[in-house]
Design a protein around this motif. Structure first.
Motif, PDB file in Angstrom:
ATOM      1  N   LEU A  83     -74.563   3.207  76.177  1.00 46.38           N
ATOM      2  CA  LEU A  83     -73.542   2.756  75.230  1.00 46.38           C
ATOM      3  C   LEU A  83     -73.500   1.234  75.162  1.00 46.38           C
ATOM      4  CD1 LEU A  83     -71.303   3.987  73.397  1.00 46.38           C
ATOM      5  CD2 LEU A  83     -69.741   3.679  75.314  1.00 46.38           C
ATOM      6  N   ALA A  84     -73.479   0.696  73.944  1.00 45.67           N
ATOM      7  CA  ALA A  84     -73.434  -0.754  73.738  1.00 45.67           C
ATOM      8  C   ALA A  84     -72.102  -1.162  73.121  1.00 45.67           C
ATOM      9  CB  ALA A  84     -74.587  -1.194  72.834  1.00 45.67           C
ATOM     10  N   GLY A  85     -71.704  -2.405  73.378  1.00 46.80           N
ATOM     11  CA  GLY A  85     -70.466  -2.912  72.800  1.00 46.80           C
ATOM     12  C   GLY A  85     -70.485  -2.904  71.287  1.00 46.80           C
ATOM     13  N   SER A  86     -71.664  -3.108  70.692  1.00 50.70           N
ATOM     14  CA  SER A  86     -71.765  -3.112  69.232  1.00 50.70           C
ATOM     15  C   SER A  86     -71.500  -1.741  68.632  1.00 50.70           C
ATOM     16  CB  SER A  86     -73.159  -3.594  68.811  1.00 50.70           C
ATOM     17  OG  SER A  86     -74.169  -2.739  69.335  1.00 50.70           O
ATOM     18  N   PRO A 156     -70.279  -3.094  78.491  1.00 50.65           N
ATOM     19  CA  PRO A 156     -70.581  -3.657  77.172  1.00 50.65           C
ATOM     20  C   PRO A 156     -70.732  -5.164  77.184  1.00 50.65           C
ATOM     21  CG  PRO A 156     -68.264  -3.065  77.325  1.00 50.65           C
ATOM     22  CD  PRO A 156     -68.919  -2.540  78.569  1.00 50.65           C
ATOM     23  N   ALA A 157     -71.637  -5.643  76.337  1.00 50.85           N
ATOM     24  CA  ALA A 157     -71.760  -7.083  76.123  1.00 50.85           C
ATOM     25  C   ALA A 157     -70.455  -7.591  75.529  1.00 50.85           C
ATOM     26  CB  ALA A 157     -72.931  -7.373  75.189  1.00 50.85           C
ATOM     27  N   ASP A 203     -75.499  -2.423  78.719  1.00 50.91           N
ATOM     28  CA  ASP A 203     -75.576  -3.308  77.560  1.00 50.91           C
ATOM     29  C   ASP A 203     -75.440  -4.770  77.979  1.00 50.91           C
ATOM     30  OD1 ASP A 203     -75.632  -4.126  74.867  1.00 50.91           O
ATOM     31  OD2 ASP A 203     -73.447  -4.054  74.748  1.00 50.91           O
ATOM     32  N   GLY A 204     -74.309  -5.127  78.579  1.00 54.71           N
ATOM     33  CA  GLY A 204     -74.089  -6.496  79.004  1.00 54.71           C
ATOM     34  C   GLY A 204     -74.899  -6.847  80.237  1.00 54.71           C
ATOM     35  N   ASN A 205     -75.150  -8.137  80.416  1.00 53.96           N
ATOM     36  CA  ASN A 205     -75.881  -8.612  81.586  1.00 53.96           C
ATOM     37  C   ASN A 205     -74.892  -9.015  82.673  1.00 53.96           C
ATOM     38  OD1 ASN A 205     -77.507  -9.806  83.478  1.00 53.96           O
ATOM     39  ND2 ASN A 205     -78.137 -11.527  82.196  1.00 53.96           N
ATOM     40  N   PRO A 206     -74.726  -8.190  83.710  1.00 54.20           N
ATOM     41  CA  PRO A 206     -73.753  -8.536  84.759  1.00 54.20           C
ATOM     42  C   PRO A 206     -74.166  -9.748  85.577  1.00 54.20           C
ATOM     43  CG  PRO A 206     -75.010  -6.585  85.374  1.00 54.20           C
ATOM     44  CD  PRO A 206     -75.395  -6.909  83.968  1.00 54.20           C
ATOM     45  N   PHE A 207     -75.407 -10.215  85.424  1.00 62.39           N
ATOM     46  CA  PHE A 207     -75.896 -11.365  86.188  1.00 62.39           C
ATOM     47  C   PHE A 207     -76.016 -12.618  85.317  1.00 62.39           C
ATOM     48  CE2 PHE A 207     -77.722  -7.416  87.821  1.00 62.39           C
ATOM     49  CZ  PHE A 207     -77.148  -7.390  89.079  1.00 62.39           C
ATOM     50  N   GLY A 208     -75.481 -12.552  84.126  1.00 61.40           N
ATOM     51  CA  GLY A 208     -75.542 -13.687  83.221  1.00 61.40           C
ATOM     52  C   GLY A 208     -74.525 -14.760  83.566  1.00 61.40           C
ATOM     53  N   PRO A 209     -74.521 -15.856  82.823  1.00 63.49           N
ATOM     54  CA  PRO A 209     -73.573 -16.948  83.089  1.00 63.49           C
ATOM     55  C   PRO A 209     -72.137 -16.517  82.837  1.00 63.49           C
ATOM     56  CG  PRO A 209     -74.731 -17.310  81.023  1.00 63.49           C
ATOM     57  CD  PRO A 209     -75.405 -16.153  81.678  1.00 63.49           C
ATOM     58  N   ALA A 210     -71.220 -17.088  83.588  1.00 64.26           N
ATOM     59  CA  ALA A 210     -69.794 -16.784  83.411  1.00 64.26           C
ATOM     60  C   ALA A 210     -69.318 -17.332  82.069  1.00 64.26           C
ATOM     61  CB  ALA A 210     -68.986 -17.405  84.543  1.00 64.26           C
ATOM     62  N   PRO A 211     -68.240 -16.766  81.507  1.00 67.24           N
ATOM     63  CA  PRO A 211     -67.712 -17.262  80.229  1.00 67.24           C
ATOM     64  C   PRO A 211     -67.339 -18.735  80.315  1.00 67.24           C
ATOM     65  CG  PRO A 211     -66.675 -15.189  80.863  1.00 67.24           C
ATOM     66  CD  PRO A 211     -67.464 -15.647  82.048  1.00 67.24           C
ATOM     67  N   LYS A 212     -67.514 -19.426  79.196  1.00 72.98           N
ATOM     68  CA  LYS A 212     -67.166 -20.843  79.166  1.00 72.98           C
ATOM     69  C   LYS A 212     -65.661 -21.036  79.278  1.00 72.98           C
ATOM     70  CE  LYS A 212     -71.154 -22.166  76.335  1.00 72.98           C
ATOM     71  NZ  LYS A 212     -71.592 -22.779  75.054  1.00 72.98           N
ATOM     72  N   ARG A 213     -65.287 -22.096  79.943  1.00 68.32           N
ATOM     73  CA  ARG A 213     -63.874 -22.408  80.113  1.00 68.32           C
ATOM     74  C   ARG A 213     -63.314 -22.972  78.807  1.00 68.32           C
ATOM     75  NH1 ARG A 213     -61.288 -25.843  85.136  1.00 68.32           N
ATOM     76  NH2 ARG A 213     -59.112 -25.822  84.429  1.00 68.32           N
TER      77      ARG A 213
END
Length: 295
Positions: A83-86, A156-157, A203-213
């Motif tokens: 399942l994807a967020g889209s 989900p992304a 779907d989402g990358n759990p190892f990706g960069p954290a959300p921007k502040r």
């Protein structure tokens, strides 16, 4: 207590599987999906995982969902849905209000029923929804090929569907609990079976960069708990752990598995991805192109 599992599907020691990403940004997602399925049908694959059935720019009506389900059902390979967020997060009703939760429930009804994969090659599977406490989470699915355990997990992304507005994160919080249970179960089951590896699809990358502040406040990292759990559980697991997500760092570039100890991750990107499982490889897995060349 572990759920009973069907006998593992017979397969040679070396095999390959495919991962099809949703048509990111495409307005004609069905054409892209149909082409990818045709290409994977022509390859010698143990199974195919489809990460999302539509792009965020496409509609969310039942007719589209049913058409895509029929398309997957016609595939020659066994097909598992990740399942994807889209597929649901961006959906709106006629008043342009979020319709995400209702569409998520509808996706579960259409795509996540039965005890076998979609497609002509029907592979047995088990769902987290067999556990009464988590009966809603049919999209979290597991199956086996050879001595490798495979599983989908709903991540989900879009920051794991964590919403900034206070009091509106029931879906995120409940799924966090379900996913924690699911990962703990899978690692315990794989250890009991002495599996050589576990492969997760999300779907989402759990190892990706954290959300921007933001200027006003710091956005919570919706993947922080899951990333930490992956690391903790993988550190105790003697085999390989591979996370295949839909968020390639450079969509046009060739995909490579990034390893940190026994824990690896790779993004499927815009084209379908072929991954080889080979006992002779020290890392067990390799990405291959359509001609079989490994990288």
């Amino acid at each position: 207590m572990f759920m009973a599992t069907p006998a593992a599907w017979a397969a040679p020691q070396d095999f390959a599987f495919g991962v099809i990403g949703h048509a990111t940004g495409a307005t004609r997602g069905e054409d892209a999906l149909r082409q990818a399925i045709a290409e994977t049908d022509a390859d010698n694959l143990a199974f195919v995982v489809v990460n999302g059935i539509k792009s965020a720019s496409e509609g969310c009506d039942d007719a589209l969902y049913n058409q895509r389900h029929e398309l997957l059902a016609q595939a020659q390979n066994g097909v598992f849905m990740s399942l994807a967020g889209s597929d649901w997060i961006t959906c709106r009703d006629r008043e342009q209000r979020s319709d995400a939760i209702e569409r998520l429930a509808r996706m579960r009804d259409i795509f996540y029923s039965g005890e076998f994969s979609l497609g002509a090659s029907r592979l047995p599977l088990l769902r987290q929804s067999l556990t009464p406490k988590f009966r809603s989470y049919a999209e979290n699915t597991r199956w086996e090929v050879g001595n490798v355990l495979f599983a989908t997990v709903n991540l989900p992304a879009g920051n794991n569907h964590f919403l900034l507005d206070g009091g509106r994160n029931n879906e995120f919080e409940d799924r966090l609990i379900a996913n924690r249970n699911w990962l703990q179960h899978l690692f315990a089951f794989a250890a009991l079976k002495k599996s050589a590896a576990i492969v997760f699809f999300c779907d989402g990358n759990p190892f990706g960069p954290a959300p921007k502040r933001s200027f006003f406040r710091t956005q919570r990292d919706g993947f922080a708990e899951t990333r930490r759990l992956f690391s903790e559980l993988a550190a105790k697991f003697p085999g390989r752990v591979l996370v295949v997500h839909g968020q390639a760092v450079k969509p046009k570039a060739a995909s490579h598995i990034l390893w940190s100890g026994n824990l690896g991750n790779v993004g499927s990107g815009e084209r379908w991805l072929k991954i080889v499982v080979d006992d002779h490889l020290p890392q067990l897995f390799a990405v291959a192109d359509a001609d079989g060349e490994r990288r």
